[in-house]
Design an enzyme around this catalytic site. Structure first.
Site, PDB file in Angstrom:
ATOM      1  N   ARG A  33     -12.402  33.053  34.327  1.00  0.00           N
ATOM      2  CA  ARG A  33     -12.844  31.673  34.608  1.00  0.00           C
ATOM      3  C   ARG A  33     -12.184  30.686  33.651  1.00  0.00           C
ATOM      4  O   ARG A  33     -11.715  29.617  34.058  1.00  0.00           O
ATOM      5  CB  ARG A  33     -14.369  31.618  34.468  1.00  0.00           C
ATOM      6  CG  ARG A  33     -14.986  30.238  34.599  1.00  0.00           C
ATOM      7  CD  ARG A  33     -16.500  30.388  34.457  1.00  0.00           C
ATOM      8  NE  ARG A  33     -17.189  29.118  34.527  1.00  0.00           N
ATOM      9  CZ  ARG A  33     -17.445  28.354  33.476  1.00  0.00           C
ATOM     10  NH1 ARG A  33     -17.030  28.730  32.275  1.00  0.00           N
ATOM     11  NH2 ARG A  33     -18.098  27.223  33.614  1.00  0.00           N
ATOM     12  N   VAL A  35      -9.348  31.084  31.908  1.00  0.00           N
ATOM     13  CA  VAL A  35      -7.905  30.985  32.177  1.00  0.00           C
ATOM     14  C   VAL A  35      -7.680  30.041  33.362  1.00  0.00           C
ATOM     15  O   VAL A  35      -6.835  29.132  33.315  1.00  0.00           O
ATOM     16  CB  VAL A  35      -7.303  32.388  32.490  1.00  0.00           C
ATOM     17  CG1 VAL A  35      -5.893  32.278  33.050  1.00  0.00           C
ATOM     18  CG2 VAL A  35      -7.313  33.270  31.238  1.00  0.00           C
ATOM     19  N   VAL A  36      -8.453  30.243  34.422  1.00  0.00           N
ATOM     20  CA  VAL A  36      -8.249  29.454  35.650  1.00  0.00           C
ATOM     21  C   VAL A  36      -8.591  27.973  35.409  1.00  0.00           C
ATOM     22  O   VAL A  36      -7.777  27.078  35.672  1.00  0.00           O
ATOM     23  CB  VAL A  36      -9.104  30.031  36.814  1.00  0.00           C
ATOM     24  CG1 VAL A  36      -9.049  29.100  38.024  1.00  0.00           C
ATOM     25  CG2 VAL A  36      -8.618  31.426  37.183  1.00  0.00           C
ATOM     26  N   ARG A  84      -5.977  51.591  37.179  1.00  0.00           N
ATOM     27  CA  ARG A  84      -4.995  52.253  36.310  1.00  0.00           C
ATOM     28  C   ARG A  84      -3.803  52.556  37.207  1.00  0.00           C
ATOM     29  O   ARG A  84      -3.959  53.137  38.276  1.00  0.00           O
ATOM     30  CB  ARG A  84      -5.593  53.508  35.677  1.00  0.00           C
ATOM     31  CG  ARG A  84      -6.732  53.108  34.712  1.00  0.00           C
ATOM     32  CD  ARG A  84      -7.077  54.188  33.716  1.00  0.00           C
ATOM     33  NE  ARG A  84      -7.697  53.605  32.534  1.00  0.00           N
ATOM     34  CZ  ARG A  84      -9.019  53.441  32.371  1.00  0.00           C
ATOM     35  NH1 ARG A  84      -9.852  53.774  33.311  1.00  0.00           N
ATOM     36  NH2 ARG A  84      -9.485  52.916  31.252  1.00  0.00           N
ATOM     37  N   ASP A 115      -5.261  48.162  24.945  1.00  0.00           N
ATOM     38  CA  ASP A 115      -3.982  48.554  24.360  1.00  0.00           C
ATOM     39  C   ASP A 115      -2.968  49.031  25.412  1.00  0.00           C
ATOM     40  O   ASP A 115      -1.795  48.652  25.380  1.00  0.00           O
ATOM     41  CB  ASP A 115      -4.268  49.694  23.359  1.00  0.00           C
ATOM     42  CG  ASP A 115      -3.088  50.004  22.474  1.00  0.00           C
ATOM     43  OD1 ASP A 115      -2.886  49.283  21.486  1.00  0.00           O
ATOM     44  OD2 ASP A 115      -2.358  50.963  22.793  1.00  0.00           O
ATOM     45  N   GLY A 116      -3.426  49.840  26.368  1.00  0.00           N
ATOM     46  CA  GLY A 116      -2.530  50.355  27.410  1.00  0.00           C
ATOM     47  C   GLY A 116      -1.973  49.226  28.265  1.00  0.00           C
ATOM     48  O   GLY A 116      -0.753  49.157  28.516  1.00  0.00           O
ATOM     49  N   THR A 138     -12.181  44.883  25.985  1.00  0.00           N
ATOM     50  CA  THR A 138     -12.598  46.294  25.968  1.00  0.00           C
ATOM     51  C   THR A 138     -13.884  46.424  25.181  1.00  0.00           C
ATOM     52  O   THR A 138     -14.048  45.766  24.148  1.00  0.00           O
ATOM     53  CB  THR A 138     -11.524  47.220  25.343  1.00  0.00           C
ATOM     54  OG1 THR A 138     -12.130  48.473  25.011  1.00  0.00           O
ATOM     55  CG2 THR A 138     -10.909  46.660  24.070  1.00  0.00           C
ATOM     56  N   ASP A 140     -14.692  48.866  23.463  1.00  0.00           N
ATOM     57  CA  ASP A 140     -14.489  49.736  22.292  1.00  0.00           C
ATOM     58  C   ASP A 140     -14.142  48.985  21.005  1.00  0.00           C
ATOM     59  O   ASP A 140     -14.225  49.562  19.922  1.00  0.00           O
ATOM     60  CB  ASP A 140     -13.382  50.757  22.576  1.00  0.00           C
ATOM     61  CG  ASP A 140     -13.713  51.632  23.772  1.00  0.00           C
ATOM     62  OD1 ASP A 140     -14.913  51.875  24.006  1.00  0.00           O
ATOM     63  OD2 ASP A 140     -12.780  52.059  24.479  1.00  0.00           O
ATOM     64  N   ASP A 142     -11.354  48.439  19.795  1.00  0.00           N
ATOM     65  CA  ASP A 142     -10.376  49.272  19.076  1.00  0.00           C
ATOM     66  C   ASP A 142      -8.965  48.675  19.107  1.00  0.00           C
ATOM     67  O   ASP A 142      -7.985  49.408  18.989  1.00  0.00           O
ATOM     68  CB  ASP A 142     -10.364  50.694  19.667  1.00  0.00           C
ATOM     69  CG  ASP A 142     -10.004  50.715  21.155  1.00  0.00           C
ATOM     70  OD1 ASP A 142      -9.947  49.625  21.764  1.00  0.00           O
ATOM     71  OD2 ASP A 142      -9.781  51.802  21.693  1.00  0.00           O
ATOM     72  N   GLY A 183     -16.718  54.696  22.994  1.00  0.00           N
ATOM     73  CA  GLY A 183     -15.854  54.215  21.911  1.00  0.00           C
ATOM     74  C   GLY A 183     -14.530  54.952  21.815  1.00  0.00           C
ATOM     75  O   GLY A 183     -13.717  54.670  20.955  1.00  0.00           O
ATOM     76  N   ARG A 184     -14.360  55.955  22.677  1.00  0.00           N
ATOM     77  CA  ARG A 184     -13.145  56.790  22.649  1.00  0.00           C
ATOM     78  C   ARG A 184     -12.894  57.286  21.221  1.00  0.00           C
ATOM     79  O   ARG A 184     -13.827  57.717  20.560  1.00  0.00           O
ATOM     80  CB  ARG A 184     -11.940  56.027  23.218  1.00  0.00           C
ATOM     81  CG  ARG A 184     -12.162  55.684  24.691  1.00  0.00           C
ATOM     82  CD  ARG A 184     -10.895  55.312  25.377  1.00  0.00           C
ATOM     83  NE  ARG A 184     -10.448  53.986  24.994  1.00  0.00           N
ATOM     84  CZ  ARG A 184      -9.455  53.338  25.601  1.00  0.00           C
ATOM     85  NH1 ARG A 184      -8.815  53.899  26.609  1.00  0.00           N
ATOM     86  NH2 ARG A 184      -9.100  52.135  25.218  1.00  0.00           N
ATOM     87  N   GLU A 200     -30.905  57.803  11.836  1.00  0.00           N
ATOM     88  CA  GLU A 200     -31.024  58.652  10.650  1.00  0.00           C
ATOM     89  C   GLU A 200     -29.649  59.192  10.256  1.00  0.00           C
ATOM     90  O   GLU A 200     -29.372  59.431   9.095  1.00  0.00           O
ATOM     91  CB  GLU A 200     -32.001  59.806  10.917  1.00  0.00           C
ATOM     92  CG  GLU A 200     -33.469  59.443  10.712  1.00  0.00           C
ATOM     93  CD  GLU A 200     -34.017  58.451  11.731  1.00  0.00           C
ATOM     94  OE1 GLU A 200     -33.479  58.365  12.844  1.00  0.00           O
ATOM     95  OE2 GLU A 200     -34.985  57.736  11.386  1.00  0.00           O
ATOM     96  N   GLU A 235     -18.590  59.268  21.123  1.00  0.00           N
ATOM     97  CA  GLU A 235     -18.071  60.303  22.035  1.00  0.00           C
ATOM     98  C   GLU A 235     -16.791  60.962  21.507  1.00  0.00           C
ATOM     99  O   GLU A 235     -16.559  62.142  21.734  1.00  0.00           O
ATOM    100  CB  GLU A 235     -17.795  59.713  23.420  1.00  0.00           C
ATOM    101  CG  GLU A 235     -16.756  58.603  23.404  1.00  0.00           C
ATOM    102  CD  GLU A 235     -16.477  58.007  24.779  1.00  0.00           C
ATOM    103  OE1 GLU A 235     -17.083  58.410  25.764  1.00  0.00           O
ATOM    104  OE2 GLU A 235     -15.625  57.099  24.837  1.00  0.00           O
ATOM    105  N   ARG A 266     -20.826  49.909  29.877  1.00  0.00           N
ATOM    106  CA  ARG A 266     -19.747  49.048  30.368  1.00  0.00           C
ATOM    107  C   ARG A 266     -20.262  47.907  31.238  1.00  0.00           C
ATOM    108  O   ARG A 266     -19.578  46.918  31.425  1.00  0.00           O
ATOM    109  CB  ARG A 266     -18.808  49.865  31.251  1.00  0.00           C
ATOM    110  CG  ARG A 266     -17.753  50.605  30.535  1.00  0.00           C
ATOM    111  CD  ARG A 266     -16.751  51.081  31.577  1.00  0.00           C
ATOM    112  NE  ARG A 266     -15.884  52.087  31.044  1.00  0.00           N
ATOM    113  CZ  ARG A 266     -14.842  51.808  30.266  1.00  0.00           C
ATOM    114  NH1 ARG A 266     -14.546  50.575  29.981  1.00  0.00           N
ATOM    115  NH2 ARG A 266     -14.094  52.780  29.809  1.00  0.00           N
TER     116      ARG A 266
END
Ligand code: ADP
Length: 333
Positions: A33, A35-36, A84, A115-116, A138, A140, A142, A183-184, A200, A235, A266
């Site tokens: 939104r 950007v547009v 993808r 990143d990809g 993302t 994550d 990361d 979180g990969r 804990e 994970e 997500r």
């Protein structure tokens, strides 16, 4: 509040396109939104590309107006859809993609992703000269070169809500709960959720606790009269770590339950923080493009918007703040 830089408008480009690619994240719609609407306000033609690089190769490029992005700021996921695209790993495919953009009267491409997706954009620009800019989206968090990414705050809040509920049942049944978060290979979500949820023990890829150390922490809690524990587990590269840890604890006589939070992290409506971040980064990406700055990502560093060359972002490991790791240990004892 994030500081937005003053960027002169050189008006070198007359039209831009925007796509979302890779994993979806809450707040991507707010970025689209921004950007547009910011692009239109600068007098640009703005195109939306559906289904990431796959949609680009199939020519799904549509002109957007202010109404195309009405009523989406509060919605999770991405209205442009994401994908993808294995084809994009090939040089000749990226050349074809740049040609398609050129033929469709597009002067520059905004890529909202991780990143990809940035690697694909960087290669396409380096090989063909077609200007691209990345917006970090993302859950994550990361991505190197930016303190924050769109979707991270929402994902952490979603996981915290789940943990609060799990703690109620853990304490009622005197149980140890292992709660696995996304979180990969990075522990940003895990660490934030661990600290914020009063875990804990927090296990992140950057700091794998041994099973012996986990047992010691549980025993220490038991001596203080605790009858239940929450162990937050990132994970990591191989999902299912929480199940393997639970099995090891069971072998040592503990009664455990596992909750893998999974894809709910997500989804959902983006937090206020993510909507604001996405609005600032989306508009800044367009502003940088108009200033001739491309082949990089917009990010936030110490509260200010910055442009970081893709070369300093792609494949660079973003380190966890070690003082936060220490804090999580101190607060969980
Ligand atoms: P993310 O952007 O969330 O990190 P991925 O790693 O799945 O997600 O990448 C999304 C897409 O970006 C890939 O499907 C592919 O089209 C493109 N991409 C990723 N890595 C590369 C690469 N090394 N070369 C070219 N394109 C890439």
């Amino acid at each position: 509040m994030i500081k937005i830089p003053e960027i002169p408008n050189l008006k070198k480009c007359k039209s831009i396109a925007v796509l979302t690619s890779g994993g979806d994240a809450p707040g991507m719609n707010a970025a689209i939104r921004s950007v547009v609407r910011y692009g239109l306000a600068q007098g640009l033609k703005v195109y939306g590309i559906s289904r990431g690089y796959s949609g680009l190769l199939e020519g799904h490029i549509d002109l957007m107006d202010a109404s195309s992005v009405a009523n989406i700021i509060q919605r999770g996921g991405t209205v442009l859809k994401t994908d993808r695209c294995l084809e994009f790993y090939k040089k000749e495919t990226r050349r074809e993609a740049a040609n398609i953009l050129f033929r469709n009267d597009v002067d520059a491409l905004v890529v909202i992703g991780g990143d990809g997706s940035f690697t694909g954009a960087h290669l396409m620009q380096t090989e063909t000269g077609f200007p691209t800019i990345g917006v970090p989206g993302t859950i994550d968090n990361d991505i190197a070169g930016t303190d924050d990414t769109i979707g991270f705050d929402t994902a952490v809040n979603t996981a915290l809500e789940a943990i609060d509920r799990i703690r109620d049942t853990a304490s009622s049944h005197d149980r140890i709960f292992l709660v696995e978060v996304m979180g990969r290979s990075s522990g940003f979500i895990g660490l934030s959720v661990g600290i914020g949820g009063g875990a804990e023990t927090t296990i992140v890829p950057e700091n794998q606790e041994s099973i012996g150390a986990i047992c010691k922490t549980i025993e220490r809690g038991t001596r203080r009269g605790k009858s239940s524990s929450i162990i937050v587990v990132s994970e990591g590269k191989k999902p299912g770590l929480s199940t393997r840890l639970a099995a090891s604890l069971e072998e040592r006589g503990y009664s455990t339950k596992v909750a893998i939070l999974g894809h709910q992290q997500r989804g959902g409506s983006p937090s206020a923080h993510d909507r604001l971040l996405a609005s600032v980064l989306g508009s800044s990406a367009v502003a940088y493009l108009l200033n001739g700055k491309s082949n990089g990502m917009v990010g936030v560093q110490q509260g200010s918007v910055v442009h970081v060359p893709f070369k300093k972002v792609i494949g660079v490991k973003k380190e966890l703040d070690s003082s936060m790791l220490d804090l999580s240990r101190v607060l969980s004892t």
